[in-house]
Write an enzyme that holds these catalytic residues in place. Structure first.
Site, mmCIF file in Angstrom:
data_model
loop_
_atom_site.group_PDB
_atom_site.id
_atom_site.type_symbol
_atom_site.label_atom_id
_atom_site.label_comp_id
_atom_site.label_asym_id
_atom_site.label_seq_id
_atom_site.Cartn_x
_atom_site.Cartn_y
_atom_site.Cartn_z
ATOM 1 N N GLU A 1 -11.262 3.454 5.838
ATOM 2 C CA GLU A 1 -10.208 4.353 6.340
ATOM 3 C C GLU A 1 -10.927 5.456 7.129
ATOM 4 O OE1 GLU A 1 -8.151 6.591 3.277
ATOM 5 O OE2 GLU A 1 -6.543 7.209 4.627
ATOM 6 N N ASP B 1 1.736 4.012 2.787
ATOM 7 C CA ASP B 1 0.708 4.861 2.169
ATOM 8 C C ASP B 1 1.319 6.015 1.366
ATOM 9 O OD1 ASP B 1 -1.930 5.417 1.520
ATOM 10 O OD2 ASP B 1 -2.491 6.211 3.480
ATOM 11 N N ASP B 2 1.579 7.146 2.020
ATOM 12 C CA ASP B 2 2.165 8.325 1.363
ATOM 13 C C ASP B 2 3.325 8.811 2.223
ATOM 14 O OD1 ASP B 2 -0.015 8.865 -0.783
ATOM 15 O OD2 ASP B 2 -1.135 8.631 1.081
ATOM 16 N N HIS C 1 0.857 -1.189 0.000
ATOM 17 C CA HIS C 1 0.000 0.000 0.000
ATOM 18 C C HIS C 1 0.894 1.241 0.000
ATOM 19 C CE1 HIS C 1 -3.831 2.077 1.811
ATOM 20 N NE2 HIS C 1 -3.133 2.917 1.058
ATOM 21 N N HIS D 1 1.313 4.800 -2.421
ATOM 22 C CA HIS D 1 0.941 5.639 -3.566
ATOM 23 C C HIS D 1 2.224 6.282 -4.053
ATOM 24 C CE1 HIS D 1 -3.416 5.444 -2.558
ATOM 25 N NE2 HIS D 1 -2.923 5.254 -1.338
ATOM 26 N N HIS E 1 -9.545 0.935 -1.396
ATOM 27 C CA HIS E 1 -9.517 1.596 -0.091
ATOM 28 C C HIS E 1 -10.930 1.519 0.479
ATOM 29 C CE1 HIS E 1 -5.700 3.171 -1.407
ATOM 30 N NE2 HIS E 1 -5.580 4.023 -0.402
HETATM 31 N N1 ADE Z 1 -4.616 8.731 -2.072
HETATM 32 C C1 ADE Z 1 -3.379 8.771 -1.563
HETATM 33 N N2 ADE Z 1 -3.394 8.372 -0.296
HETATM 34 C C2 ADE Z 1 -4.662 8.058 0.015
HETATM 35 C C3 ADE Z 1 -5.321 7.570 1.167
HETATM 36 N N3 ADE Z 1 -4.667 7.322 2.306
HETATM 37 N N4 ADE Z 1 -6.646 7.387 1.116
HETATM 38 C C4 ADE Z 1 -7.312 7.637 0.006
HETATM 39 N N5 ADE Z 1 -6.754 8.087 -1.113
HETATM 40 C C5 ADE Z 1 -5.427 8.292 -1.109
HETATM 41 ZN ZN ZN Z 2 -3.781 4.761 0.454
#
Ligand code: ADE
Ligand code: ZN
Length: 342
Positions: free
Chosen positions: A205, A283-284, A18, A20, A202
């Site tokens: 969340e 994630d990011d 996971h 991005h 997703h």
């Molecule tokens: N795009 C990038 N990170 C995300 C996240 N945590 N949830 C939804 N969309 C995303």
């Molecule tokens: Zn994500």
């Protein structure tokens, strides 16, 4: 002699499921690409960018994330972005990555689908050659846009399927969750499944457990991204345990986006101990303060994870990967060997 927790985590073989790729854009690279492409950023310095990363929820992050992605224009930009992530992953002993990318974020600005695929894929192929890092690409649909736009994106990308058959393994669903339930995308997911793509989404969340049910039954996903709100529904928890449906959990993301107030309250350990197939992911990472090992270390410390539990998390990451049974067995044997010798 037993090694430190940090060293144990550092050496543990793991898969990231996971991530991005646009979320791995560090402020330094954002500035360099802005300069290269003549893009004006609304920040005077790298420090100012970092200072702006104080989020109150998912949308407050997405606003900056999409603005930052505007510096990505050429094939080389996508290569540089992905190659920078590869260095971080290799340093964290990530052996396999399945990365998300959001083509709609780029095609809407006039960047071609080919540019996006080509830059990411060139870096991933080089990573395999140079570091033995295996990978997959998961094309995500932006859920705040329409299903028709998702269908058009899939059809356009299909023109490139053969060229990227070694990497493009699946489709996913991201962006603003609440108000955009999984069922909105049931037709494009049916088409993707018919085309024998792996499917993930997703869900849970910020959205309620009903969205996780929607992803499972409406979209027939093979993994749930995040899924942390599943715990609010005991029937859903039973379903996740019985089916061993993987959840790709992102602890530092949940903290930064205020899904949890304190990492010590995160339900990762509870779900793991209840028998859910949870994994740890970043994630990011450029926005949330840490790559894979930072997520493992912060979680281990906040939740008192044992070394056996850390090994279980690594095992889960390989079991949940989209790879052949032989490849998975090989990774699992490596994890076992690591456990036996540490
Ligand atoms: N795009 C990038 N990170 C995300 C996240 N945590 N949830 C939804 N969309 C995303
Ligand atoms: Zn994500």
């Amino acid at each position: 002699m037993t090694i430190s927790l940090h060293d144990f985590i550092r050496g543990l073989p793991k898969a990231e499921l996971h991530l991005h790729i646009e979320g791995s854009l560090e402020p330094e690279l954002m500035f360099a690409l802005a300069q290269r492409n003549g893009v004006t950023l609304p920040y005077a310095s790298v420090e100012e960018v970092r200072a702006a990363y104080a989020f109150s929820d998912l949308q407050s992050f997405l606003d900056l994330y999409y603005a930052g992605a505007a510096v990505l224009q050429s094939e080389q930009d996508f290569f540089d972005l992905t190659w920078a992530y590869v260095q971080r992953a290799v340093a964290d002993n990530v052996r396999h990555v399945e990365l998300f990318f959001d083509p709609q974020t780029h095609t809407v600005r006039g960047v071609s689908m080919t540019t996006v695929f080509s830059g990411i894929a060139r870096a991933l192929r080089q990573a395999r050659q140079a570091h033995g890092l295996t990978s997959g690409m998961i094309l995500c649909f932006l859920r705040h846009l329409s299903e028709d736009e998702a269908i058009a994106t899939l059809e356009e990308a299909l023109l490139l399927r053969e060229q990227y058959a070694d990497l493009w393994t699946g489709v996913g669903l991201d962006s603003g969750e609440v108000g955009n339930p999984p069922e909105k995308f049931s037709r494009v997911y049916a088409r993707a499944r018919e085309l024998v793509f792996h499917v993930v989404a997703h869900a849970g969340e910020e959205g309620p457990p009903a969205y996780v049910w929607g992803a499972l039954d409406g979209l027939q996903v093979e993994r749930i991204d995040h899924g942390v709100r599943s715990e609010e529904d005991s029937t859903l928890m039973q379903r996740l345990v019985h089916s061993q449906m993987p959840l790709t959990v992102c602890p530092l993301s949940n903290l930064k986006l205020c899904v949890v107030k304190d990492l010590r309250q995160h339900n990762l350990a509870r779900m793991l101990r209840a028998g859910v197939c949870v994994t740890i992911n970043s994630d990011d990472p450029a926005y949330f303060g840490g790559y894979m090992n930072a997520n493992f270390i912060a979680s281990a410390e906040a939740l008192q994870l044992t070394r056996e539990e850390l090994v279980q998390l690594a095992r889960n990451s390989f079991s949940a990967a989209f790879a052949t049974p032989e490849q998975k067995q090989q990774w699992l044997a490596e994890v076992q060997a690591y456990q036996d010798t540490h």
